[in-house]
Write an enzyme that holds these catalytic residues in place. Sequence first.
Site, PDB file in Angstrom:
ATOM      1  N   ASP A   7       0.770  -1.237  -0.014  1.00 22.90           N
ATOM      2  CA  ASP A   7       0.036   0.270   0.030  1.00 22.90           C
ATOM      3  C   ASP A   7       0.802   1.353  -0.140  1.00 22.90           C
ATOM      4  O   ASP A   7       1.082   1.611   0.905  1.00 22.90           O
ATOM      5  CB  ASP A   7      -0.922   0.220   0.647  1.00 22.90           C
ATOM      6  CG  ASP A   7      -1.047   0.699   1.279  1.00 22.90           C
ATOM      7  OD1 ASP A   7      -2.434   1.582   0.466  1.00 22.90           O
ATOM      8  OD2 ASP A   7      -2.251   1.353   2.460  1.00 22.90           O
ATOM      9  N   GLU A  68      -2.886  -1.915  -4.385  1.00 24.59           N
ATOM     10  CA  GLU A  68      -4.083  -1.845  -4.598  1.00 24.59           C
ATOM     11  C   GLU A  68      -4.476  -1.023  -6.325  1.00 24.59           C
ATOM     12  O   GLU A  68      -3.540  -0.163  -6.010  1.00 24.59           O
ATOM     13  CB  GLU A  68      -4.954  -0.839  -3.708  1.00 24.59           C
ATOM     14  CG  GLU A  68      -6.497  -1.053  -3.437  1.00 24.59           C
ATOM     15  CD  GLU A  68      -6.653   0.039  -1.628  1.00 24.59           C
ATOM     16  OE1 GLU A  68      -7.485  -1.263  -1.564  1.00 24.59           O
ATOM     17  OE2 GLU A  68      -6.297   1.377  -2.185  1.00 24.59           O
ATOM     18  N   ASP A 141      -1.280   0.723   9.808  1.00 27.00           N
ATOM     19  CA  ASP A 141      -0.723   1.534   8.509  1.00 27.00           C
ATOM     20  C   ASP A 141      -0.221   0.325   8.151  1.00 27.00           C
ATOM     21  O   ASP A 141      -0.154   0.522   6.597  1.00 27.00           O
ATOM     22  CB  ASP A 141       0.547   2.168   8.956  1.00 27.00           C
ATOM     23  CG  ASP A 141       0.477   3.317   9.421  1.00 27.00           C
ATOM     24  OD1 ASP A 141      -0.330   4.201   8.861  1.00 27.00           O
ATOM     25  OD2 ASP A 141       1.355   4.283  10.718  1.00 27.00           O
TER      26      ASP A 141
END
Length: 179
Positions: A7, A68, A141
Amino acid sequence: MRVLGIDPGSIICGYGVIDFENNKLKLVEYGVIKAAKKEETFPLRLKHIFERLTTVLERTLPDESSFESIFYGKNVQSMMKLSHARAAAMLAVTLKEVPIKEYSPKEVKKSVTGLGSASKEQVRYMVKKLLNINETYEFFDATDALSIAICHTLRINTISSNSSDWKNFIKNNPKRIIR
């Protein structure tokens, strides 16, 4: 199969590595790369992301990786910085010749929680449950990165376990065949 989920962010980049063996998910490692330092220029932050992810790749040796897909944002400057951070992460993965697959935020949420409009809290809860994680201060996170890795693992194994024709069905399910 070992999967690295990433991410990327220009300030904090989350990562998570999981194994899928014997139809079970197993946590290997997760963490964050804190790229923002007051004295660093933006190009140095990108270098930091690239170098730290390269170290993670060398240490964990994933078979595949997942990101993503980028989504539309209202702030163009933020989108540009996110795109650069994403590119640095993708370059690290690509140079290690690890295949990359991308998933939309909705796909990730649906894979992990069963609901494409799930909240971040719901995703965090399911990631903890699926991987038997005791919460730590940095866990939040890394949640998105782990959820992306879980999504990829579930998608790949669902697709590969589905029989696309009778020959594969018979091969994969010999006990279900009556002779």
